[in-house]
Design a protein around this motif. Structure first.
Motif, PDB file in Angstrom:
ATOM      1  N   SER A  40       0.242  -1.761  -0.024  1.00  0.00           N
ATOM      2  CA  SER A  40       0.339  -0.325   0.000  1.00  0.00           C
ATOM      3  C   SER A  40       0.843   0.890  -0.258  1.00  0.00           C
ATOM      4  O   SER A  40       0.691   1.905  -0.835  1.00  0.00           O
ATOM      5  N   ALA A  41       1.694   1.555   0.637  1.00  0.00           N
ATOM      6  CA  ALA A  41       2.960   2.743   0.740  1.00  0.00           C
ATOM      7  C   ALA A  41       3.553   2.572  -0.450  1.00  0.00           C
ATOM      8  O   ALA A  41       4.090   3.721  -0.779  1.00  0.00           O
ATOM      9  N   TYR A  42       4.215   1.343  -1.002  1.00  0.00           N
ATOM     10  CA  TYR A  42       4.285   1.895  -2.478  1.00  0.00           C
ATOM     11  C   TYR A  42       3.793   2.248  -3.242  1.00  0.00           C
ATOM     12  O   TYR A  42       4.114   3.237  -3.689  1.00  0.00           O
ATOM     13  N   ILE A  43       2.101   1.520  -3.670  1.00  0.00           N
ATOM     14  CA  ILE A  43       0.804   2.462  -4.347  1.00  0.00           C
ATOM     15  C   ILE A  43       0.940   4.226  -4.165  1.00  0.00           C
ATOM     16  O   ILE A  43       1.489   5.304  -5.338  1.00  0.00           O
ATOM     17  N   VAL A  44       0.564   4.331  -2.805  1.00  0.00           N
ATOM     18  CA  VAL A  44       0.987   6.233  -2.025  1.00  0.00           C
ATOM     19  C   VAL A  44       2.215   6.225  -3.111  1.00  0.00           C
ATOM     20  O   VAL A  44       1.562   7.497  -3.254  1.00  0.00           O
ATOM     21  N   ALA A  47       2.238   7.227  -6.676  1.00  0.00           N
ATOM     22  CA  ALA A  47       1.798   8.431  -7.248  1.00  0.00           C
ATOM     23  C   ALA A  47       2.005  10.016  -7.043  1.00  0.00           C
ATOM     24  O   ALA A  47       1.639  10.141  -7.929  1.00  0.00           O
ATOM     25  N   GLU A  48       2.866   9.656  -5.590  1.00  0.00           N
ATOM     26  CA  GLU A  48       3.526  10.904  -5.295  1.00  0.00           C
ATOM     27  C   GLU A  48       4.697  11.420  -6.340  1.00  0.00           C
ATOM     28  O   GLU A  48       4.853  12.850  -6.877  1.00  0.00           O
ATOM     29  N   GLY A  49       5.128  11.221  -7.268  1.00  0.00           N
ATOM     30  CA  GLY A  49       5.823  11.236  -8.716  1.00  0.00           C
ATOM     31  C   GLY A  49       7.220  10.863  -8.481  1.00  0.00           C
ATOM     32  O   GLY A  49       7.523  10.244  -6.910  1.00  0.00           O
ATOM     33  N   ASN A  50       8.682  11.281  -8.664  1.00  0.00           N
ATOM     34  CA  ASN A  50       9.879  10.759  -8.703  1.00  0.00           C
ATOM     35  C   ASN A  50       9.978   9.392  -9.202  1.00  0.00           C
ATOM     36  O   ASN A  50      10.555   9.341  -7.380  1.00  0.00           O
ATOM     37  N   GLY A 179       6.457 -19.077  -0.273  1.00  0.00           N
ATOM     38  CA  GLY A 179       5.884 -19.263  -1.947  1.00  0.00           C
ATOM     39  C   GLY A 179       5.277 -18.414  -2.839  1.00  0.00           C
ATOM     40  O   GLY A 179       4.862 -17.707  -3.588  1.00  0.00           O
ATOM     41  N   GLY A 180       3.699 -18.429  -1.919  1.00  0.00           N
ATOM     42  CA  GLY A 180       2.994 -17.299  -2.223  1.00  0.00           C
ATOM     43  C   GLY A 180       3.137 -15.975  -2.307  1.00  0.00           C
ATOM     44  O   GLY A 180       2.741 -15.155  -3.196  1.00  0.00           O
ATOM     45  N   LEU A 181       3.878 -16.183  -0.960  1.00  0.00           N
ATOM     46  CA  LEU A 181       3.845 -14.447  -0.512  1.00  0.00           C
ATOM     47  C   LEU A 181       5.132 -13.974  -1.791  1.00  0.00           C
ATOM     48  O   LEU A 181       4.912 -12.686  -2.521  1.00  0.00           O
ATOM     49  N   TRP A 182       6.120 -15.209  -1.998  1.00  0.00           N
ATOM     50  CA  TRP A 182       6.906 -14.263  -3.286  1.00  0.00           C
ATOM     51  C   TRP A 182       6.236 -14.016  -4.610  1.00  0.00           C
ATOM     52  O   TRP A 182       6.119 -13.152  -5.607  1.00  0.00           O
ATOM     53  N   LEU A 183       4.891 -15.136  -4.640  1.00  0.00           N
ATOM     54  CA  LEU A 183       4.450 -14.930  -6.204  1.00  0.00           C
ATOM     55  C   LEU A 183       3.553 -13.611  -6.441  1.00  0.00           C
ATOM     56  O   LEU A 183       3.158 -12.715  -7.480  1.00  0.00           O
ATOM     57  N   TYR A 184       2.743 -13.473  -5.748  1.00  0.00           N
ATOM     58  CA  TYR A 184       2.223 -12.097  -5.058  1.00  0.00           C
ATOM     59  C   TYR A 184       2.878 -11.143  -5.305  1.00  0.00           C
ATOM     60  O   TYR A 184       2.713 -10.240  -6.280  1.00  0.00           O
ATOM     61  N   LEU A 185       4.721 -10.752  -4.490  1.00  0.00           N
ATOM     62  CA  LEU A 185       5.365  -9.667  -4.579  1.00  0.00           C
ATOM     63  C   LEU A 185       5.588  -9.297  -6.540  1.00  0.00           C
ATOM     64  O   LEU A 185       5.896  -8.640  -6.871  1.00  0.00           O
ATOM     65  N   PHE A 186       6.437 -10.744  -6.991  1.00  0.00           N
ATOM     66  CA  PHE A 186       6.446 -10.722  -8.122  1.00  0.00           C
ATOM     67  C   PHE A 186       5.294 -10.124  -8.755  1.00  0.00           C
ATOM     68  O   PHE A 186       5.395  -8.708  -9.738  1.00  0.00           O
ATOM     69  N   MET A 187       4.333 -10.643  -8.821  1.00  0.00           N
ATOM     70  CA  MET A 187       2.805  -9.529  -9.589  1.00  0.00           C
ATOM     71  C   MET A 187       2.986  -8.646  -9.217  1.00  0.00           C
ATOM     72  O   MET A 187       2.305  -8.198 -10.542  1.00  0.00           O
ATOM     73  N   PHE A 188       2.516  -8.404  -8.045  1.00  0.00           N
ATOM     74  CA  PHE A 188       2.685  -6.880  -8.125  1.00  0.00           C
ATOM     75  C   PHE A 188       4.503  -5.916  -8.438  1.00  0.00           C
ATOM     76  O   PHE A 188       3.478  -5.302  -9.005  1.00  0.00           O
ATOM     77  N   LEU A 189       5.126  -6.459  -8.229  1.00  0.00           N
ATOM     78  CA  LEU A 189       6.267  -5.701  -9.178  1.00  0.00           C
ATOM     79  C   LEU A 189       5.874  -5.392 -11.133  1.00  0.00           C
ATOM     80  O   LEU A 189       5.955  -4.255 -11.339  1.00  0.00           O
ATOM     81  N   LEU A 190       5.237  -7.037 -11.372  1.00  0.00           N
ATOM     82  CA  LEU A 190       5.513  -6.361 -12.600  1.00  0.00           C
ATOM     83  C   LEU A 190       4.236  -5.465 -12.923  1.00  0.00           C
ATOM     84  O   LEU A 190       4.557  -4.951 -14.165  1.00  0.00           O
ATOM     85  N   LEU A 191       3.104  -5.407 -11.964  1.00  0.00           N
ATOM     86  CA  LEU A 191       2.043  -4.990 -12.580  1.00  0.00           C
ATOM     87  C   LEU A 191       2.329  -3.323 -12.126  1.00  0.00           C
ATOM     88  O   LEU A 191       1.169  -2.335 -12.958  1.00  0.00           O
ATOM     89  N   ASN A 192       3.281  -3.235 -11.242  1.00  0.00           N
ATOM     90  CA  ASN A 192       3.390  -1.542 -10.752  1.00  0.00           C
ATOM     91  C   ASN A 192       4.426  -0.998 -10.306  1.00  0.00           C
ATOM     92  O   ASN A 192       4.866  -0.327 -10.099  1.00  0.00           O
ATOM     93  N   HIS A 193       5.789  -1.376 -11.694  1.00  0.00           N
ATOM     94  CA  HIS A 193       6.788  -0.626 -11.409  1.00  0.00           C
ATOM     95  C   HIS A 193       6.953   0.154 -12.812  1.00  0.00           C
ATOM     96  O   HIS A 193       6.347  -0.145 -13.724  1.00  0.00           O
TER      97      HIS A 193
END
Length: 193
Positions: A40-44, A47-50, A179-193
């Motif tokens: 959540s902090a990553y997304i917020v 959105a602030e830029g930089n 394992g599930g946590l890693w897959l969640y993080l990886f997908m999250f990073l793929l969709l939000n980087h």
């Protein structure tokens, strides 16, 4: 009088759980809350830029495959333990431990790949978050590897079998969660980087 005894006989047993399993589930819930707040902090912050845009290291794809494969070998070990097939249990646990260590080494190389792309822990928040996600997950994975090794040693001491599955079940739960946590993080990073 008979009705009273019938009522007592039909009383439901309270739901109970092994105390260590309950503690493990509490720990898992805590870890989920930590990573949910971080994402959540990553997304917020994004959105602030930089925000530095960069491609994720290719090694993340390989380590994701490794973590999935390790869950498969651990499930093989779990099924073998339920069937009292100790040689297959030990083989599955050994393979899982090796794959877990390979995953950790792969994560280390992902940090090297990030540095090669000029993505550092300090500087831009995008890089900082990536290091925190992978580092914190890696720290939990180290505890998972220790748990795998403990169960592997226990299997050689005949402490893991169909009549003694508590430790094995806890290990399986924790490892699949990681394992599930890693897959969640990886997908999250793929969709939000």
């Amino acid at each position: 009088m008979e009705e009273k005894f019938a009522y007592i006989e039909g009383a439901e047993q309270p739901i109970s759980m092994h105390p260590k399993k309950f503690a493990l589930w509490l720990f898992i819930v805590t870890v989920v809350m930590i990573f949910a707040s971080l994402t959540s902090a990553y997304i917020v912050r994004q959105a602030e830029g930089n925000w530095l845009e960069f491609d994720l290291p290719d090694i993340f794809y390989y380590t994701s495959g490794i973590i999935v494969l390790s869950s498969i070998t651990l499930h093989f070990a779990y099924i073998s333990a339920k069937k009292d097939d100790l040689p297959k249990l030990r083989l599955g646990m050994g393979l899982t431990a090796v794959l877990a260590i390979v995953f950790l080494i792969g994560q280390w190389y992902s940090w090297i790949a990030l540095v090669d792309r000029d993505v550092f822990f300090v500087g831009n928040p995008a890089g900082s978050f990536l290091y925190v996600f992978t580092g914190l997950h890696g720290l939990h994975l180290v505890s998972g590897v220790i748990f795998l090794i403990i169960v592997l040693i226990s299997s050689f001491r005949y402490k893991v079998h169909s009549q003694s599955m508590d430790t094995m079940e806890m290990c399986v739960t924790y490892w699949h969660f990681l394992g599930g946590l890693w897959l969640y993080l990886f997908m999250f990073l793929l969709l939000n980087h």
